[in-house]
Design a protein around this motif. Structure first.
Motif, PDB file in Angstrom:
ATOM      1  N   ARG A 187       0.829  -1.213   0.000  1.00 34.75           N
ATOM      2  CA  ARG A 187       0.000   0.000   0.000  1.00 34.75           C
ATOM      3  C   ARG A 187       0.861   1.258   0.000  1.00 34.75           C
ATOM      4  NH1 ARG A 187      -3.915  -0.733   4.828  1.00 34.75           N
ATOM      5  NH2 ARG A 187      -4.368   1.422   4.301  1.00 34.75           N
ATOM      6  N   ARG A 188       1.974   1.197   0.699  1.00 36.61           N
ATOM      7  CA  ARG A 188       2.894   2.341   0.742  1.00 36.61           C
ATOM      8  C   ARG A 188       3.471   2.617  -0.642  1.00 36.61           C
ATOM      9  NH1 ARG A 188       8.251   2.772   4.567  1.00 36.61           N
ATOM     10  NH2 ARG A 188       8.796   4.888   3.946  1.00 36.61           N
ATOM     11  N   GLU A 189       3.857   1.575  -1.355  1.00 38.99           N
ATOM     12  CA  GLU A 189       4.383   1.736  -2.712  1.00 38.99           C
ATOM     13  C   GLU A 189       3.316   2.303  -3.642  1.00 38.99           C
ATOM     14  OE1 GLU A 189       5.843  -2.100  -3.845  1.00 38.99           O
ATOM     15  OE2 GLU A 189       7.484  -2.038  -2.403  1.00 38.99           O
ATOM     16  N   ALA A 190       2.088   1.809  -3.518  1.00 44.91           N
ATOM     17  CA  ALA A 190       0.993   2.313  -4.351  1.00 44.91           C
ATOM     18  C   ALA A 190       0.735   3.788  -4.058  1.00 44.91           C
ATOM     19  CB  ALA A 190      -0.270   1.492  -4.117  1.00 44.91           C
ATOM     20  N   LEU A 191       0.786   4.167  -2.796  1.00 46.39           N
ATOM     21  CA  LEU A 191       0.577   5.559  -2.415  1.00 46.39           C
ATOM     22  C   LEU A 191       1.691   6.441  -2.971  1.00 46.39           C
ATOM     23  CD1 LEU A 191      -1.040   7.695  -0.886  1.00 46.39           C
ATOM     24  CD2 LEU A 191       0.264   7.092   1.164  1.00 46.39           C
ATOM     25  N   ALA A 192       2.922   5.966  -2.906  1.00 49.13           N
ATOM     26  CA  ALA A 192       4.043   6.731  -3.451  1.00 49.13           C
ATOM     27  C   ALA A 192       3.868   6.952  -4.951  1.00 49.13           C
ATOM     28  CB  ALA A 192       5.360   6.011  -3.161  1.00 49.13           C
ATOM     29  N   LEU A 193       3.395   5.947  -5.672  1.00 49.81           N
ATOM     30  CA  LEU A 193       3.153   6.100  -7.107  1.00 49.81           C
ATOM     31  C   LEU A 193       2.045   7.113  -7.375  1.00 49.81           C
ATOM     32  CD1 LEU A 193       3.400   2.395  -8.338  1.00 49.81           C
ATOM     33  CD2 LEU A 193       4.996   4.265  -8.821  1.00 49.81           C
ATOM     34  N   ARG A 194       0.976   7.030  -6.594  1.00 47.31           N
ATOM     35  CA  ARG A 194      -0.122   7.985  -6.756  1.00 47.31           C
ATOM     36  C   ARG A 194       0.335   9.403  -6.476  1.00 47.31           C
ATOM     37  NH1 ARG A 194      -4.509   6.185  -2.879  1.00 47.31           N
ATOM     38  NH2 ARG A 194      -5.153   8.324  -3.186  1.00 47.31           N
ATOM     39  N   LEU A 195       1.126   9.585  -5.424  1.00 48.72           N
ATOM     40  CA  LEU A 195       1.629  10.915  -5.098  1.00 48.72           C
ATOM     41  C   LEU A 195       2.518  11.454  -6.209  1.00 48.72           C
ATOM     42  CD1 LEU A 195       2.428  10.560  -1.294  1.00 48.72           C
ATOM     43  CD2 LEU A 195       0.590  11.878  -2.346  1.00 48.72           C
ATOM     44  N   ASP A 196       3.325  10.588  -6.798  1.00 50.01           N
ATOM     45  CA  ASP A 196       4.188  10.987  -7.908  1.00 50.01           C
ATOM     46  C   ASP A 196       3.352  11.445  -9.102  1.00 50.01           C
ATOM     47  OD1 ASP A 196       6.798  11.268  -9.172  1.00 50.01           O
ATOM     48  OD2 ASP A 196       6.225   9.508 -10.369  1.00 50.01           O
ATOM     49  N   MET A 197       2.297  10.698  -9.395  1.00 46.32           N
ATOM     50  CA  MET A 197       1.420  11.076 -10.512  1.00 46.32           C
ATOM     51  C   MET A 197       0.708  12.399 -10.234  1.00 46.32           C
ATOM     52  SD  MET A 197      -0.168   7.483 -11.984  1.00 46.32           S
ATOM     53  CE  MET A 197      -1.212   7.237 -10.584  1.00 46.32           C
ATOM     54  N   VAL A 198       0.253  12.596  -9.000  1.00 45.90           N
ATOM     55  CA  VAL A 198      -0.417  13.848  -8.637  1.00 45.90           C
ATOM     56  C   VAL A 198       0.561  15.015  -8.762  1.00 45.90           C
ATOM     57  CG1 VAL A 198      -1.424  15.140  -6.702  1.00 45.90           C
ATOM     58  CG2 VAL A 198      -2.176  12.805  -7.167  1.00 45.90           C
ATOM     59  N   GLU A 199       1.782  14.809  -8.290  1.00 43.87           N
ATOM     60  CA  GLU A 199       2.793  15.868  -8.389  1.00 43.87           C
ATOM     61  C   GLU A 199       3.056  16.232  -9.851  1.00 43.87           C
ATOM     62  OE1 GLU A 199       7.433  16.890  -7.249  1.00 43.87           O
ATOM     63  OE2 GLU A 199       6.614  14.922  -6.752  1.00 43.87           O
ATOM     64  N   ARG A 200       3.192  15.234 -10.708  1.00 43.26           N
ATOM     65  CA  ARG A 200       3.424  15.503 -12.131  1.00 43.26           C
ATOM     66  C   ARG A 200       2.258  16.257 -12.753  1.00 43.26           C
ATOM     67  NH1 ARG A 200       6.591  10.408 -14.816  1.00 43.26           N
ATOM     68  NH2 ARG A 200       8.000  10.046 -13.079  1.00 43.26           N
ATOM     69  N   ARG A 201       1.038  15.854 -12.411  1.00 35.99           N
ATOM     70  CA  ARG A 201      -0.135  16.517 -12.958  1.00 35.99           C
ATOM     71  C   ARG A 201      -0.207  17.969 -12.504  1.00 35.99           C
ATOM     72  NH1 ARG A 201      -4.325  14.008 -10.512  1.00 35.99           N
ATOM     73  NH2 ARG A 201      -4.821  15.813  -9.266  1.00 35.99           N
ATOM     74  N   ILE A 202       0.042  18.209 -11.230  1.00 38.15           N
ATOM     75  CA  ILE A 202      -0.024  19.569 -10.706  1.00 38.15           C
ATOM     76  C   ILE A 202       1.078  20.434 -11.311  1.00 38.15           C
ATOM     77  CG2 ILE A 202       0.282  20.966  -8.613  1.00 38.15           C
ATOM     78  CD1 ILE A 202      -1.274  18.780  -7.121  1.00 38.15           C
ATOM     79  N   ARG A 203       2.280  19.870 -11.472  1.00 35.60           N
ATOM     80  CA  ARG A 203       3.362  20.639 -12.095  1.00 35.60           C
ATOM     81  C   ARG A 203       3.018  20.992 -13.541  1.00 35.60           C
ATOM     82  NH1 ARG A 203       8.208  21.114  -9.432  1.00 35.60           N
ATOM     83  NH2 ARG A 203       8.432  19.840  -7.562  1.00 35.60           N
TER      84      ARG A 203
END
Length: 74
Positions: free
Chosen positions: A25-41
């Motif tokens: 779950r931690r790895e999945a959350l890290a991937l989601r956060l990375d995708m959110v960061e890319r989208r926001i940038r």
């Protein structure tokens, strides 16, 4: 209690499964956060570009309006 397939072994297996689940779950959350960061940038870069374009248009329009006949800049 300490024999194979005992209560302790069962509890250890459950704890180890929980630890593995938390790691997954931690790895999945890290991937989601990375995708959110890319989208926001990307959204921020697009907004920044749009604001620069609008600022340039505003400056152009201000200059054009100042050059109109009968302007009140006299």
């Amino acid at each position: 209690m300490l024999e194979n397939d005992s209560l302790v072994d069962g509890r250890m297996d459950g704890i180890n499964a929980s630890i593995k689940n938390v790691g997954t779950r931690r790895e999945a959350l890290a991937l989601r956060l990375d995708m959110v960061e890319r989208r926001i940038r990307a959204q921020f870069a697009a907004l920044d570009s749009m604001m620069a374009s609008m600022s340039a248009t505003s400056s152009f329009m201000t200059r054009q309006l100042a050059n109109l006949p009968n302007s009140n800049n006299n």
